[in-house]
Write a protein that holds these residues in place. Structure first.
Motif, mmCIF file in Angstrom:
data_model
loop_
_atom_site.group_PDB
_atom_site.id
_atom_site.type_symbol
_atom_site.label_atom_id
_atom_site.label_comp_id
_atom_site.label_asym_id
_atom_site.label_seq_id
_atom_site.Cartn_x
_atom_site.Cartn_y
_atom_site.Cartn_z
ATOM 1 N N HIS A 51 0.814 -1.215 0.000
ATOM 2 C CA HIS A 51 0.000 0.000 0.000
ATOM 3 C C HIS A 51 0.849 1.267 0.000
ATOM 4 O O HIS A 51 0.352 2.341 0.323
ATOM 5 N N ARG A 52 2.119 1.159 -0.369
ATOM 6 C CA ARG A 52 3.022 2.325 -0.387
ATOM 7 C C ARG A 52 2.918 3.131 -1.680
ATOM 8 O O ARG A 52 3.248 4.307 -1.707
ATOM 9 N N PHE A 53 2.467 2.491 -2.752
ATOM 10 C CA PHE A 53 2.314 3.173 -4.038
ATOM 11 C C PHE A 53 1.002 2.745 -4.668
ATOM 12 O O PHE A 53 0.540 1.631 -4.443
ATOM 13 N N LEU A 54 0.425 3.638 -5.450
ATOM 14 C CA LEU A 54 -0.762 3.291 -6.215
ATOM 15 C C LEU A 54 -0.566 3.739 -7.655
ATOM 16 O O LEU A 54 0.280 4.584 -7.937
ATOM 17 N N MET A 55 -1.346 3.126 -8.535
ATOM 18 C CA MET A 55 -1.342 3.579 -9.915
ATOM 19 C C MET A 55 -2.662 4.301 -10.173
ATOM 20 O O MET A 55 -3.739 3.748 -9.973
ATOM 21 N N LEU A 56 -2.525 5.548 -10.605
ATOM 22 C CA LEU A 56 -3.652 6.397 -10.936
ATOM 23 C C LEU A 56 -3.873 6.336 -12.442
ATOM 24 O O LEU A 56 -2.934 6.537 -13.219
ATOM 25 N N ILE A 57 -5.086 6.035 -12.838
ATOM 26 C CA ILE A 57 -5.434 6.026 -14.260
ATOM 27 C C ILE A 57 -6.349 7.225 -14.484
ATOM 28 O O ILE A 57 -7.366 7.383 -13.799
ATOM 29 N N HIS A 58 -5.943 8.085 -15.408
ATOM 30 C CA HIS A 58 -6.635 9.349 -15.618
ATOM 31 C C HIS A 58 -6.585 9.723 -17.094
ATOM 32 O O HIS A 58 -5.927 9.067 -17.894
ATOM 33 N N VAL A 59 -7.285 10.792 -17.454
ATOM 34 C CA VAL A 59 -7.369 11.238 -18.845
ATOM 35 C C VAL A 59 -6.517 12.492 -19.012
ATOM 36 O O VAL A 59 -6.642 13.446 -18.236
ATOM 37 N N GLY A 60 -5.665 12.486 -20.034
ATOM 38 C CA GLY A 60 -4.849 13.658 -20.337
ATOM 39 C C GLY A 60 -5.731 14.828 -20.729
ATOM 40 O O GLY A 60 -6.615 14.686 -21.566
ATOM 41 N N ARG A 61 -5.485 15.970 -20.126
ATOM 42 C CA ARG A 61 -6.347 17.136 -20.349
ATOM 43 C C ARG A 61 -6.228 17.698 -21.757
ATOM 44 O O ARG A 61 -7.165 18.293 -22.268
ATOM 45 N N ASN A 62 -5.078 17.539 -22.393
ATOM 46 C CA ASN A 62 -4.899 18.047 -23.758
ATOM 47 C C ASN A 62 -5.110 16.959 -24.805
ATOM 48 O O ASN A 62 -5.758 17.183 -25.815
ATOM 49 N N SER A 63 -4.552 15.785 -24.533
ATOM 50 C CA SER A 63 -4.601 14.705 -25.522
ATOM 51 C C SER A 63 -5.893 13.907 -25.479
ATOM 52 O O SER A 63 -6.291 13.311 -26.473
ATOM 53 N N GLY A 64 -6.514 13.848 -24.304
ATOM 54 C CA GLY A 64 -7.695 13.005 -24.137
ATOM 55 C C GLY A 64 -7.340 11.530 -24.024
ATOM 56 O O GLY A 64 -8.227 10.682 -23.949
ATOM 57 N N ARG A 65 -6.040 11.221 -24.007
ATOM 58 C CA ARG A 65 -5.591 9.828 -23.919
ATOM 59 C C ARG A 65 -5.546 9.365 -22.465
ATOM 60 O O ARG A 65 -5.381 10.159 -21.545
ATOM 61 N N ILE A 66 -5.682 8.061 -22.297
ATOM 62 C CA ILE A 66 -5.584 7.457 -20.974
ATOM 63 C C ILE A 66 -4.122 7.536 -20.521
ATOM 64 O O ILE A 66 -3.208 7.173 -21.265
ATOM 65 N N ARG A 67 -3.919 8.015 -19.300
ATOM 66 C CA ARG A 67 -2.583 8.147 -18.715
ATOM 67 C C ARG A 67 -2.505 7.328 -17.431
ATOM 68 O O ARG A 67 -3.509 7.142 -16.739
ATOM 69 N N ARG A 68 -1.321 6.862 -17.143
ATOM 70 C CA ARG A 68 -1.072 6.100 -15.918
ATOM 71 C C ARG A 68 0.090 6.746 -15.178
ATOM 72 O O ARG A 68 1.125 7.021 -15.782
ATOM 73 N N THR A 69 -0.102 6.956 -13.886
ATOM 74 C CA THR A 69 0.924 7.579 -13.060
ATOM 75 C C THR A 69 0.990 6.811 -11.750
ATOM 76 O O THR A 69 -0.042 6.555 -11.134
ATOM 77 N N VAL A 70 2.192 6.465 -11.326
ATOM 78 C CA VAL A 70 2.364 5.807 -10.035
ATOM 79 C C VAL A 70 2.754 6.867 -9.013
ATOM 80 O O VAL A 70 3.654 7.680 -9.251
ATOM 81 N N LEU A 71 2.032 6.857 -7.892
ATOM 82 C CA LEU A 71 2.224 7.856 -6.842
ATOM 83 C C LEU A 71 2.468 7.179 -5.506
ATOM 84 O O LEU A 71 1.898 6.116 -5.222
ATOM 85 N N GLU A 72 3.274 7.832 -4.683
ATOM 86 C CA GLU A 72 3.479 7.320 -3.329
ATOM 87 C C GLU A 72 2.244 7.632 -2.493
ATOM 88 O O GLU A 72 1.685 8.724 -2.566
ATOM 89 N N VAL A 73 1.832 6.673 -1.704
ATOM 90 C CA VAL A 73 0.703 6.835 -0.794
ATOM 91 C C VAL A 73 1.266 7.274 0.552
ATOM 92 O O VAL A 73 2.098 6.580 1.130
ATOM 93 N N ILE A 74 0.819 8.420 1.032
ATOM 94 C CA ILE A 74 1.337 8.855 2.331
ATOM 95 C C ILE A 74 0.482 8.332 3.484
ATOM 96 O O ILE A 74 0.948 8.268 4.610
ATOM 97 N N ARG A 75 -0.771 7.961 3.172
ATOM 98 C CA ARG A 75 -1.585 7.299 4.185
ATOM 99 C C ARG A 75 -2.618 6.430 3.488
ATOM 100 O O ARG A 75 -3.234 6.846 2.517
ATOM 101 N N HIS A 76 -2.781 5.224 4.014
ATOM 102 C CA HIS A 76 -3.787 4.295 3.503
ATOM 103 C C HIS A 76 -4.631 3.833 4.685
ATOM 104 O O HIS A 76 -4.106 3.336 5.674
#
Length: 163
Positions: A36-61
Motif C-alpha cells: 500500500h506504499r504506491f498506487l497507480m492512478l489512471i486518468h485522462v490527459g487534459r490536452n490529448s484526451g488519452r488514458i494516462r497512468r501515473t504511479v504515486l506514493e501513498v502517504i496514508r492508507h
C-alpha cells in the motif's frame, strides 16, 4: 537567511527513469510488490484526451475505508494533478485492488496534519525524497508550512454501492 526552497527542480533523466520504474512494475501486473506504499492512478490527459497512468506514493492508507492519500510534490504543476482537476480519476490500483475512486482535494490544515504524520512515520523518506527532487527543507515548523503550502494532496477512496 531563509535557505528553504519549497519548489522542486525539474527532474533529470535519471530521476525520470526512477519515477517511471514503478509504472513498469504495475504494467507487468506486479503492483502487489509495493503493498500500500504506491498506487497507480489512471486518468485522462487534459490536452490529448488519452488514458494516462501515473504511479504515486501513498502517504496514508486507511485499510477499513480503502482511502488513499497522495501528494503532488510538484504542486499544481504536476500533469496528473492538473488532469484530475479537469476530469476526475478513472481508476486506482493499489496492491491487488482496483477501484473507481471518489477524489477529494485536502484543505491546507488537513494537508499539514497529514504531512506531519507522514514525516513522523517516514523521516528517512521525507529527507531523501525531497533532496532527490531538489527541495531544500530544514525540518522547522516554518519550513514545514512553506513546504506543505507548495504541495497538493488528494484523497482517493473507493465508491461504495450507495454512491
Amino acid at each position: 537567511m531563509n535557505n528553504l526552497s519549497p519548489q522542486p527542480s525539474k527532474p533529470n533523466s535519471i530521476l525520470i527513469f526512477l519515477f517511471k520504474l514503478p509504472l513498469l512494475i504495475y504494467r507487468l501486473r506486479l503492483g502487489w510488490v509495493f503493498g500500500h506504499r504506491f498506487l497507480m492512478l489512471i486518468h485522462v490527459g487534459r490536452n490529448s484526451g488519452r488514458i494516462r497512468r501515473t504511479v504515486l506514493e501513498v502517504i496514508r492508507h486507511n485499510k477499513s475505508s480503502g482511502e488513499c492519500i497522495v501528494i503532488s510534490a510538484y504542486g499544481i504543476n504536476a500533469d496528473w494533478y492538473r488532469n484530475i482537476l479537469l476530469k476526475p480519476a478513472l481508476e486506482i490500483q493499489i496492491g491487488t485492488k482496483i477501484f473507481v475512486p471518489i477524489q477529494r482535494l485536502l484543505d491546507e490544515d488537513e494537508a499539514f496534519d497529514e504531512f506531519v504524520e507522514y514525516e513522523r512515520l517516514h523521516p528517512f523518506a521525507v529527507k531523501n525524497l525531497l533532496k532527490l527532487i531538489g527541495i531544500q527543507y530544514d525540518g522547522s515548523e516554518n519550513g514545514r508550512k512553506l513546504l506543505v503550502d507548495s504541495f497538493r494532496m488528494v484523497s482517493f477512496r473507493p465508491r461504495s454501492i450507495d454512491n
